[in-house]
Design a protein around this motif. Structure first.
Motif, short mmCIF file in Angstrom:
data_model
loop_
_atom_site.label_atom_id
_atom_site.label_comp_id
_atom_site.label_asym_id
_atom_site.label_seq_id
_atom_site.Cartn_x
_atom_site.Cartn_y
_atom_site.Cartn_z
N GLU A 176 0.97 -1.13 0.15
CA GLU A 176 0.27 0.06 -0.04
C GLU A 176 0.93 1.36 -0.04
N LEU A 177 0.41 2.30 -0.55
CA LEU A 177 0.95 3.60 -0.56
C LEU A 177 1.97 3.75 -1.68
N ALA A 178 2.38 2.68 -2.24
CA ALA A 178 3.57 2.54 -3.36
C ALA A 178 2.71 3.31 -4.49
N VAL A 179 3.54 4.27 -5.35
CA VAL A 179 3.08 4.61 -6.69
C VAL A 179 3.78 4.31 -7.74
N LEU A 180 3.59 3.62 -8.83
CA LEU A 180 4.12 3.41 -10.09
C LEU A 180 3.42 4.34 -10.98
N GLU A 181 4.24 5.20 -11.84
CA GLU A 181 3.58 6.16 -12.73
C GLU A 181 3.41 5.14 -14.16
N ASP A 182 3.04 6.05 -15.07
CA ASP A 182 2.77 5.26 -16.57
C ASP A 182 3.99 4.60 -17.04
N LYS A 183 3.76 3.43 -17.58
CA LYS A 183 4.62 2.74 -18.27
C LYS A 183 5.61 1.90 -17.67
N VAL A 184 5.44 2.15 -16.34
CA VAL A 184 6.44 0.96 -15.52
C VAL A 184 6.31 -0.32 -15.78
N GLU A 185 7.22 -1.16 -15.89
CA GLU A 185 7.36 -2.50 -16.27
C GLU A 185 7.93 -3.27 -15.00
N THR A 186 7.63 -4.45 -14.83
CA THR A 186 8.39 -5.28 -13.84
C THR A 186 8.56 -6.62 -14.26
N GLY A 187 9.89 -7.35 -14.02
CA GLY A 187 9.75 -8.70 -14.31
C GLY A 187 9.14 -9.56 -13.10
N HIS A 188 9.30 -10.91 -12.97
CA HIS A 188 8.52 -11.59 -12.17
C HIS A 188 9.15 -11.64 -10.63
N ASN A 189 8.26 -11.61 -9.83
CA ASN A 189 8.69 -11.72 -8.34
C ASN A 189 9.36 -10.53 -7.61
N VAL A 190 8.72 -9.24 -8.20
CA VAL A 190 9.45 -8.10 -7.80
C VAL A 190 8.67 -7.80 -6.38
N LEU A 191 9.45 -7.21 -5.58
CA LEU A 191 8.75 -6.63 -4.18
C LEU A 191 9.01 -5.14 -4.14
N ILE A 192 8.07 -4.44 -3.85
CA ILE A 192 7.81 -3.07 -3.77
C ILE A 192 7.22 -2.42 -2.58
N ARG A 193 8.00 -2.06 -1.60
CA ARG A 193 7.31 -1.83 -0.24
C ARG A 193 6.63 -0.27 -0.10
#
Length: 235
Positions: A83-100
């Motif tokens: 919660e409270l994480a912000v990803l702007e437009d066109k962000v791309e992640t691979g598999h099993n990424v952690l974003i706190r």
């Protein structure tokens, strides 16, 4: 089983078993992969709950403030975004990424598989972070930075201390594979850190450093000329 909070606003596409909690917003044309969790509550919220009752997705949903996912994002399977994480437009992640919680990721940035943004981390626009990179709490990465696989940043000069110090990486810097960055440093604009280096002090702008501890090798201008020569050699 897929779960979408009644408080969430989802304009993108969700694969099977994706979980969207709280007041999460997901922009148009974004794709959320299988087994992704978005809006995961913080530990301080979860601990009182799990001490008195079994896991309950609806309860987690009720305490989550949600996350924000922009338009045209791709979040691949196994990612967990707090919660409270912000990803702007066109962000791309691979598999099993952690974003706190509290992390902000700028437009057009790539986060490679198994990368961890482990705390409140600031990542700029058009950053390329490859697989298995570790960015701890208070790390700041400016625009157009490239970070190769297995780079490890640290934030505690004297573990386990009560005072943390994040590193700042300025625009257009390059950090090569398997480097370790000690706490509280500043990596200057256009700087390059060679593969396997251990960086123990600030790196000046437009400089290339290598080794353990990392030392000055050449200017960025010379590095770029060597790169151009290498690229032309295959023609």
């Amino acid at each position: 089983m897929k779960f979408i909070s009644s408080r969430a606003v989802v304009k993108g596409l969700l694969e099977d078993e994706a979980v969207v909690l709280g007041e999460t917003t997901i922009g148009a044309r974004s794709i959320i992969g299988r087994n992704v969790i978005i809006g995961y509550p913080t530990k301080s919220k979860i601990k009182p709950i799990i001490s008195i009752e079994p896991f309950n997705i609806q309860r987690y949903d009720s305490i989550s403030k949600g996350a924000k996912i922009g338009e045209d994002c791709i979040i691949r399977s196994g990612a967990v975004i707090y919660e409270l994480a912000v990803l702007e437009d066109k962000v791309e992640t691979g598999h099993n990424v952690l974003i706190r919680e509290g992390t902000h990721v700028g437009e057009g940035t790539l986060l490679g598989s198994s990368t961890k943004l482990d705390g409140r981390v600031e990542v700029g626009k058009n950053v390329s972070i490859q697989s298995n990179v570790y960015l701890p709490h208070l790390t700041v990465i400016k625009d157009e930075v490239f970070i190769a696989p297995n780079v490890c940043f640290t934030n505690d000069p004297y573990p386990k201390s009560k005072r943390l110090a994040g590193t700042v990486v300025e625009k257009n810097a390059i950090i090569c594979a398997n480097s370790t960055i000690l706490p509280g440093l500043r990596i200057g604009e256009n700087a390059v850190i060679g593969a396997g280096s251990v960086v123990t002090r600030d790196v000046q702008p437009d400089s290339v450093v290598v080794g353990n501890p990392a030392r000055f090798l050449m200017k960025r201008e010379e590095f770029d000329k060597k790169k151009e020569k290498w690229e032309r050699s295959k023609e």
